[in-house]
Design an enzyme around this catalytic site. Structure first.
Site, PDB file in Angstrom:
ATOM      1  N   SER A  44       0.671  -1.246   0.045  1.00  0.00           N
ATOM      2  CA  SER A  44      -0.136  -0.070  -0.170  1.00  0.00           C
ATOM      3  C   SER A  44       0.831   1.313   0.014  1.00  0.00           C
ATOM      4  O   SER A  44       1.506   1.275  -0.992  1.00  0.00           O
ATOM      5  CB  SER A  44      -1.041   0.026   1.141  1.00  0.00           C
ATOM      6  OG  SER A  44      -1.912   0.698   1.165  1.00  0.00           O
ATOM      7  N   ASP A  92      -9.766  -3.809  -5.385  1.00  0.00           N
ATOM      8  CA  ASP A  92      -8.950  -2.631  -4.325  1.00  0.00           C
ATOM      9  C   ASP A  92      -9.817  -1.278  -4.246  1.00  0.00           C
ATOM     10  O   ASP A  92      -9.969  -0.532  -5.294  1.00  0.00           O
ATOM     11  CB  ASP A  92      -7.552  -2.607  -4.623  1.00  0.00           C
ATOM     12  CG  ASP A  92      -7.083  -2.211  -3.556  1.00  0.00           C
ATOM     13  OD1 ASP A  92      -7.257  -1.471  -2.446  1.00  0.00           O
ATOM     14  OD2 ASP A  92      -5.513  -2.330  -3.364  1.00  0.00           O
ATOM     15  N   HIS A  97      -8.173  -4.869  -1.162  1.00  0.00           N
ATOM     16  CA  HIS A  97      -6.989  -4.361  -0.682  1.00  0.00           C
ATOM     17  C   HIS A  97      -5.902  -5.289  -0.078  1.00  0.00           C
ATOM     18  O   HIS A  97      -4.909  -5.503  -0.236  1.00  0.00           O
ATOM     19  CB  HIS A  97      -7.079  -3.117   0.300  1.00  0.00           C
ATOM     20  CG  HIS A  97      -5.813  -2.291   0.292  1.00  0.00           C
ATOM     21  ND1 HIS A  97      -5.280  -1.748  -0.710  1.00  0.00           N
ATOM     22  CD2 HIS A  97      -5.022  -1.886   1.399  1.00  0.00           C
ATOM     23  CE1 HIS A  97      -4.004  -1.072  -0.322  1.00  0.00           C
ATOM     24  NE2 HIS A  97      -4.288  -1.249   0.951  1.00  0.00           N
TER      25      HIS A  97
END
Length: 715
Positions: free
Chosen positions: A567, A652, A687
């Site tokens: 991320s 995501d 995610h």
């Protein structure tokens, strides 16, 4: 959305599109000789008040995730990854088996008590999801299943329960459920005694929810369907349609996140509003939640969170220049007077950062950071301080589940890179400590491993803490391979916790390192301030300087260093790839945030408006130019890069799939090396990757095998 073409030519196969060897190897070709897919370049200009940029791969964005060209390109990348990684399948299977062998499959959580019932999570051997059960009165009573998640997950490629809460009368349970991975939850309710699902159903909500004291109303947060921002708090009355739900509060500032909760004593329901530099909390009596009163009005650089117990509020705040935060209190009768009536309970410290707290009857439990470690201490109303001791150089403590506050016992957890998570409870009156559970790790002997805390000096003279783990007997002679992890954004600290997944690396002689770089809050709020906005490059430099320190001090061999981040930590990997590619043999970038400028220019993309105070608002030329100077996608150059493993999830909601897709496409176009670039696209998750207990270990085994290959670690 994105699409990719091999040499600009597209071949139609069946109902979809294929890109040369991206979908199938020509007869006689091997994984080693197969050419990677090449994305077609389609001219597009990203415009802004501060400059225009050419983005030949912008077309790979499709917010509906339906574009046939884009989907075919993603499949081509997966097919290429399959071909390239095929020789590693035996090692991958071995790594997965080793990791799972360290997992006690039929495991149970420590039961906790709330409102007359004991709650517990239980896992069955082989199950990807647990059951949540409760027992009435005593911990040995017959269990009642609240959530049979293995059954609930059947038929879904992804399944997750966000938050859940039992009604005050213990008769019903409400929960938020996601079956896509996009974090757009559906609120559901059922009768516990009968198991019957009620007609109540509310779509597109956040994961948190809370009941009113009478058990008739559920408060939840509604999301914007496009930006996914938390926009409105609503009240749902049982038995009524969602269309009739009452609007409680609507937030007009898109830089704020929003959530709902209740105070520790259950007397108030609160709306929590939070941005990077500001907080606001609105609370109403749970017995009559008609009007919500502001605890303290928002202001830039003013942060706080308040909890209630007895006849007073306790507040964690940075008010009055308390950069590392302090604890204050105000009596109910004085609460309306505002911050002028707040009185300090724990003053601010230059060396200790107060991260969180939990009020109990007669004392407060405090989570705090000092010297790069997270610890716990108790402070009685009489002023007695009880610190919780630790005997390792690098560790992490945290408050555990403490749902009942009229007790002298506080539960907390302890872990380190070599110590499995242990749940304790400590008595605030006597200091007595009891061990409730040590995480079982079959086949693991702590005596075989070592943990250290070292301090690497960054290029500007700042000392950066580093947590290390290695197998006892690993030679510190400059020959060992190194695996280095970091995050370094949003003030989120990377604590050194035990993971069975790390053993597969460490048992093969790899030194495992967590770099506590600026951008987190391991060393206090200033540590964060030095690693965001116009100081963001400190995060990248810290990471590289930690690597060079460990190599110089013979913890690792030059040329045998792997690095990983996900991320915003994937942004870190992208920055490091551009800044210091020669320092790393292989990089793992999971769901990486790599197209910083384009994303921050587009307010329709989830999270953008929430994060102007994290990265900067590109409408301001200072921030535009600074972000452009480090944005990984914009700084890909014609040069040699390390081997890379990049991953994303099509659904995501945090980092949209097209960011890493574009980045990989540009890397394939520009890089001059012959090092492998693997792009793994999870077509059915978001995610956090696919759901399920064992799935994350399967995914980890793939990149671990790739990393070990690139580090030249013998099978």
């Amino acid at each position: 959305m994105k699409k990719q073409l091999l040499a600009g030519r597209m071949l139609a196969l069946g109902t979809g599109l294929a890109f040369g060897t991206g979908l199938a190897l020509p007869s006689g070709a091997s994984a080693q000789t197969a050419q990677p897919p090449r994305a077609e370049k389609r001219p597009y200009q990203v415009t802004s008040a501060n400059g225009n940029r050419e983005d030949d791969y912008y077309w790979l964005r499709d917010d509906k995730r339906q574009n046939a060209d884009m989907l075919a390109y993603l499949r081509a990348e997966n097919a290429y990854a399959d071909a390239q990684l095929a020789p590693l399948k035996p090692l991958e299977a071995k790594l997965y088996a080793e990791t799972v062998a360290h997992i006690k499959q039929d495991d149970d959580s420590v039961p906790y008590r709330e409102n007359g019932y004991w709650y517990q999570t239980t896992w069955a051997t082989g199950a990807d999801y647990p059951q949540v059960i409760r027992r009435k009165g005593i911990v040995t009573a017959a269990p009642v299943v609240l959530f049979d998640q293995p059954a609930m997950a059947k038929g879904h490629n992804f399944f997750q329960i966000g938050g859940w809460q039992v009604s005050p009368d213990n008769a019903r349970v409400a929960w938020a459920e996601d079956t896509v991975g996009r974090r757009q939850y559906v609120l559901k309710v059922k009768d516990i005694a009968t198991g019957q699902l009620l007609s109540d159903r509310v779509a597109n909500v956040e994961g948190g929810l809370v009941w009113s004291a009478d058990g008739r109303t559920i408060f939840y947060v509604e999301k914007d369907p496009v930006t996914l921002l938390s926009k409105r708090v609503k009240a749902h009355v049982l038995g009524t349609p969602a269309s009739a739900d009452r609007l409680v509060y609507e937030e007009g500032d898109d830089s704020f996140y929003m959530g709902v909760g209740q105070t520790s004593d259950r007397r108030y329901i609160c709306i929590h509003l939070q941005s990077t530099v500001s907080d606001e909390q609105r609370c109403a009596p749970a017995a009559n939640p008609a009007a919500f009163t502001v605890v303290a009005p928002r202001a830039r650089e003013f942060r706080y969170n308040a909890d209630h117990i007895g006849n007073r509020w306790i507040i964690r705040t940075n008010a009055g220049g308390a950069k590392n935060y302090k604890l204050a209190t105000v009596a109910d009768v004085d609460a309306a007077k505002g911050t002028s009536a707040w009185r300090d309970v724990v003053p601010a410290s230059a060396t200790t950062f107060i991260e969180d707290f939990k009020p109990f009857a007669g004392f407060v439990a405090i989570e705090q950071r000092a010297g790069g470690n997270k610890g716990v201490r108790l402070l009685t109303d009489a002023g007695k301080s009880i610190p919780v001791a630790a005997d390792e150089p690098a560790y992490a403590m945290g408050l555990s589940v403490n749902e009942e506050v009229d007790t002298p016992w506080v539960r907390y957890s302890y872990t380190s890179l070599v110590t499995p998570t242990t749940t304790y409870e400590i008595n605030a009156k006597t200091g007595e400590r009891r061990t409730l559970k040590v995480q079982p790790v079959p086949g693991y002997d702590k005596a075989n491993y070592v943990t250290e805390r070292v301090w690497a000096t960054a290029r500007d003279g700042v000392r950066v803490p580093v947590s290390l783990m290695y197998r006892r007997g690993t030679k510190r002679d400059g020959t060992a391979p190194l695996f280095q992890y970091a995050y370094g954004s949003y003030g989120i600290s990377s604590d050194p916790g035990f993971s069975a997944g790390n053993l597969a690396l460490v048992d093969r002689g790899v030194v495992y390192a967590v770099a506590h770089i600026r951008g987190g809050q391991e060393m206090g709020r200033d540590w964060y301030d030095q690693g965001h906005l116009l100081n963001k490059k400190n995060s990248f430099n810290d990471f590289v300087d930690v690597t060079r320190y460990l190599v110089a001090n013979k913890y690792a061999a030059p040329g045998r260093v792997a690095a990983m981040g996900g991320s915003a930590g994937g942004l870190l990997m992208g920055g490091v790839a551009n800044l210091a590619p020669k320092d790393y043999a292989v990089l793992v970038a999971q769901v990486p945030f790599v197209d910083v400028v384009t994303t921050m220019l587009d307010a329709s993309i989830p999270l953008t408006t929430n994060e102007y105070d994290e990265w900067g608002n590109p409408a301001d030329k200072r921030y535009y130019d600074y972000m452009l100077s480090y944005s990984p996608y914009d700084n890909v150059a014609r040069k040699a890069y390390p081997a890379m493993y990049v991953s994303t999830g099509l659904w995501d909601s945090q980092v949209q799939y097209y960011e890493p897709t574009k980045w990989v496409a540009r890397l394939r176009e520009m890089k001059t090396d012959k090092n492998p670039l693997i792009y793994r696209v999870n077509m059915e998750a978001g995610h956090g990757g696919k759901s399920g207990r064992f799935e994350r270990y399967r995914q980890a085994a793939e990149w671990q095998a790739f990393v070990l290959q690139q580090l030249k670690v013998a099978p």
